[in-house]
Scaffold this active site. Structure first.
Site, PDB file in Angstrom:
ATOM      1  N   GLU A  73     -17.021 -24.456   9.930  1.00  0.00           N
ATOM      2  CA  GLU A  73     -16.245 -25.219  10.506  1.00  0.00           C
ATOM      3  C   GLU A  73     -16.639 -26.269  11.820  1.00  0.00           C
ATOM      4  OE1 GLU A  73     -13.065 -25.715   9.601  1.00  0.00           O
ATOM      5  OE2 GLU A  73     -13.089 -24.172   7.980  1.00  0.00           O
ATOM      6  N   SER A 475      35.731  21.713   5.477  1.00  0.00           N
ATOM      7  CA  SER A 475      35.584  22.631   6.370  1.00  0.00           C
ATOM      8  C   SER A 475      34.872  22.510   7.296  1.00  0.00           C
ATOM      9  CB  SER A 475      35.367  24.067   5.513  1.00  0.00           C
ATOM     10  OG  SER A 475      36.375  24.514   4.592  1.00  0.00           O
TER      11      SER A 475
END
Length: 866
Positions: A73, A475
């Protein structure tokens, strides 16, 4: 000429100066990083945020990556002043010659563009980029500029910065990458969407070669290293975050709460690290328990056939053969069937939905008592007879076909199926369960959720059945009914009539006949035994004795919303619809001696710098609560939580404004007084209910004609006396529950169908399997409790035995089991029973109710005061 150019440049700069962004913000950049969610012990369970970024420091970046970036780069990065005159001149000359190949942007210019400008290709944007580069170079060091570039650059697949790219493409930390992998990443800035190895391996390979060649030319690598790296195969595939523990329902709960606290944008970008209350060991145990229990339920109800068939005519022939009364043909002719191709197999396998250790496979050969299969990645395997002999046909929820005698009664060439791999590398035929299940486990001391499983597969359904599914509780409601009865003067020795009820229902113009399950009645029965045996008619009689209003008022103390409690006597049988989280929270009050705690999922939140910005401040089951040392490693700095406990998912996700951490105050305090949760029942009430629920597991009496044992007896397998629990089953077995606890952990398990028209049904004995199999009707003890037992076996292993201690004002006296009255005998017709002080029986039994006299010597009544 040069002077004119300089003057023109100055004039141009002055004209643009006011429009240029302020680059001073780069000195204190806040990286947009995703939110990460962890277990309490630091394992990553999820990550949220569109942008994937793992910020790096210069010391964390491999030198080879820096070399690759500079060579590719900006090879004169450390020499220029933001703009490279040589590169710029070369680019201008190429443009004039019609050979525009770019190359003029330095790393500094790319930083200027990435932070402040767009990617539009205009001269104005380029000029602004140059001027901003001068500013940046004057403000920051070269190393600071390089790190901005490394952490900011977009590299495809929503990865920003090279730390994230290493994870996305290779599933590695940046310092674990090889040179060929580094070169691939270094080549991405040019065109990340087209040069990445996932979308185009060929282009990625060509770009990697360019990067490596520039590294060679620049002197960063030698010829041998270049040749070796350039010859390496191109690799790379999509990786998510490195999830260390599967807890998707817990992660989603934390995720939603973070959005409620901070808003979506901040939650997704500010790099929060969220530490939940989840214990990784318990979460694994819960996930395994729920998964295995669901698969067990699903398989005992029969095999529903393959997901699809690649040779449907052959499958139809097999089904017709199996449905006939003639002897099965174990040698179905497959010679005329087209042979499966590798592409055909792979295409079928990639289309199959699977999860939780189940993987897709295609049947390639069916032998008499085994089958060969092809799996993903060209793997081959075998399903032995022991891995498929469970697979009798599913007919409906209450009926299964005959046990198979050979493999071709089950499988056919070309079947696409799901299989499991066991620890011995053998495969077992399986299928995705159609039933659903959920489990939640938390600390009764403060409400910290330790494990949560909201369903079989989060990938298939994100509906969290722990917090969102209101199901009839059966229950599981009875302990709360009995608790209300204790408050109205009943005792565990109170005698009630276990006999059928025939009551005219004015609203329905009919007779209401609540029944026991099983439909057996034994007449007079003690309240302890009635709860242990889950006698339906006794629960109704207690509701009638206390009154409907009194029962509802008492139940709301446990956090149950009045709107969820039907205002009729069916409430005693569990017609209320509640979530597993609400039930577990209610049971926690029995475990913690009477306090209503508030469940929570987030323990603390740290910002991207590791500073604690939020700390949970749970109300504790203690009164009075002691001060704790803030310097202790277990200290949780405190914030205010609303005492109005509402057990909905919203209450876990959203807290009032006062919950925001006062970090400064927390850091300046050396001790803190823990705040007490509200007491909703007395310690004596909680202890007596716990005693009865312990009897539901441990008590049995076979001495008389009506021998019995508690409905939760299967939990004896844990060999722990310090547990209590209650089964629950609704009408037609649409829902099955088991809720239970030790002193330090309360857990609720539920199983049922999301489709309300289906019930859990029943299964018959499968002669292919061993004798230890569940058969008959599905209910709480058979369908839900096995998951609870499997989980608690792992969870209790790390908890010392801690018996439930009787509080003050509890006495123990010997009573006659048949009448509940005082007795002087010491035989099997008697037992010690606990009572609140002042509630002991006052009468002695006058009739001999013993079945067997063990000791005829009369003694004085024994009373023990606690």
């Amino acid at each position: 000429m040069a002077t004119l150019v300089f003057i023109a440049a100055i004039a141009l700069y002055l004209s643009m100066r006011d429009e240029l962004p302020d680059v001073n913000s780069l000195k204190d950049i806040q990286w947009q990083t995703p939110m990460k969610i962890y277990t309490h012990d630091g394992l990553l369970i999820s990550q949220f945020g569109e942008k994937k970024r793992i910020p790096l420091t210069l010391e964390q970046v491999p030198q080879q990556l820096i070399d690759a970036l500079l060579a590719t780069e900006d090879d004169r990065f450390y020499l220029h002043f933001g703009v490279d005159p040589i590169g710029m001149g070369r680019a201008v000359l190429a443009k004039l010659m019609g050979q525009d190949k770019g190359g003029a942007s330095t790393i500094t210019m790319q930083v200027a563009r990435n932070f402040f400008l767009t990617r539009e290709v205009t001269y104005t944007r380029k000029i602004r980029e140059i001027f901003l580069s001068f500013h940046i170079e004057s403000l920051l060091t070269k190393d600071e500029i390089l790190m901005l570039y490394i952490n900011k650059i977009e590299l495809g697949h929503r990865s920003f910065g090279f730390g994230a790219a290493a994870q996305v493409y290779y599933g590695k930390e940046i310092n674990e990458l090889t040179l060929p992998q580094i070169a691939v990443l270094a080549g991405l800035p040019k065109a990340p969407s087209t040069l990445n190895p996932i979308r185009s391996p060929e282009r990625a390979l060509a770009r990697r070669s360019v990067v490596l060649h520039r590294m060679l030319v620049s002197g960063y690598i030698d010829e041998a290293t270049y040749q070796e790296a350039n010859a390496a195969p191109i690799t790379g595939e999509r990786h998510g975050a490195q999830i260390e523990l599967s807890a998707p329902y817990a992660a989603e709960m934390a995720h939603q709460k973070m959005i409620a606290l901070y808003g979506k944008e901040a939650a997704y970008t500010n790099g929060y690290n969220v530490f939940t209350t989840i214990n990784s060991k318990l979460q694994n145990a819960a996930d395994t328990a729920v998964t295995n229990n669901l698969l067990s339920y699903d398989q005992r109800h029969g095999y529903r056939g393959p997901i699809l068939s690649l040779r449907p005519n052959l499958r139809k022939q097999t089904e017709n053969n199996n449905s006939s009364n003639a002897p099965h043909d174990t040698n179905i002719n497959t010679s005329e069937v087209d042979e499966l191709t590798l592409d055909e197999i792979n295409q079928a396998l990639t289309q199959v939905e699977y999860d939780q250790g189940l993987v897709p496979a295609v049947v390639t050969t069916v032998l008499e008592n085994s089958a060969k299969i092809a799996l993903l990645n060209n793997e081959q395997g075998t399903i032995p007879w022991e891995g498929m002999h469970w697979a009798r046909a599913f007919i409906n929820d209450r009926k299964q076909g005959s046990p198979p005698k050979s493999a071709n009664e089950i499988l056919t060439y070309g079947d696409v199926i799901l299989v499991q791999k066991d620890s011995d590398a053998n495969y077992h035929l399986s299928q995705l369960p159609q039933a659903s299940s959920a489990m939640v486990s938390m600390s009764p001391d403060d409400g910290a959720i330790k494990a949560i499983v909201g369903g079989f597969s989060f990938k298939k359904s994100q509906f969290n059945r722990v917090t969102q599914a209101k199901r009839q509780v059966g229950s599981n409601i009875k302990p709360f009914i009995y608790s209300a009865a204790l408050e109205q003067g009943y005792t565990l020795a109170s005698i009630l009539n276990d006999a059928p009820i025939n009551q005219w229902d004015k609203s329905g113009d009919d007779v209401w006949r609540p029944k026991n399950s099983p439909e057996e009645y034994i007449g007079p029965i003690r309240m302890r035994q009635a709860l242990a045996q889950s006698k339906n008619v006794i629960a109704v009689r207690l509701l009638q004795g206390v009154g409907l209003d009194g029962i509802i008022n008492h139940l709301t103390k446990f956090g149950f919303a009045p709107s969820d409690l039907p205002r009729n006597e069916s409430l005693a049988l569990g017609s209320a619809s509640l979530t597993p989280l609400e039930i577990a929270t209610g049971f926690a009050a029995f475990a913690n001696t009477g306090y209503l705690i508030s469940p929570y999922i987030i323990d603390r939140i740290e910002n991207s710098e590791g500073e604690i910005i939020y700390q949970a401040d749970p109300l504790m089951a203690c009164n009075p609560c002691a001060a704790v040392d803030a310097t202790n490693e277990n200290f949780d700095s405190m914030v205010n939580i609303d005492n109005d406990v509402k057990l909905t998912e919203d209450s876990i996700m959203t807290e009032p404004e006062s919950v925001v951490l006062q970090q400064e105050a927390a850091s300046n305090t050396s001790s803190h007084v823990i705040k007490s949760a509200p007491r909703v029942i007395s310690a004596q009430n909680a202890f007596l209910i716990t005693e009865a629920l312990n009897s539901a597991i441990w008590e049995a009496d076979w001495s008389g004609a009506n021998g019995w044992q508690g409905t939760g007896w299967r939990a004896r397998a844990l060999k722990r006396r310090d547990i209590a629990g209650k089964t629950g089953t609704t009408n037609e077995a649409k829902d099955a529950w088991f809720s239970g606890y030790s002193r330090r952990l309360v857990t609720t398990a539920w199983i049922g169908f999301d489709d309300p028209s289906r019930n859990l049904g029943q299964s018959v004995y499968n002669s292919n399997l061993d004798r230890e199999q569940i058969v008959g009707g599905e209910f709480g003890g058979r369908s839900a409790q096995p998951a609870w037992i499997a989980f608690m076996k792992e969870a209790l292993a790390d908890l010392p035995i801690e018996p439930f201690q009787p509080p003050t004002e509890i006495v123990s006296v010997r009573i006659d089991k048949a009448t509940g009255k005082l007795t002087n005998k010491t035989d099997r017709s008697t037992k010690f029973e606990y009572f609140r002080l002042g509630k002991t029986p006052t009468e002695y039994v006058t009739k001999d109710t013993s079945d067997e006299i063990l000791n005829g010597t009369e003694t004085k009544t024994e009373v023990e005061l606690f």
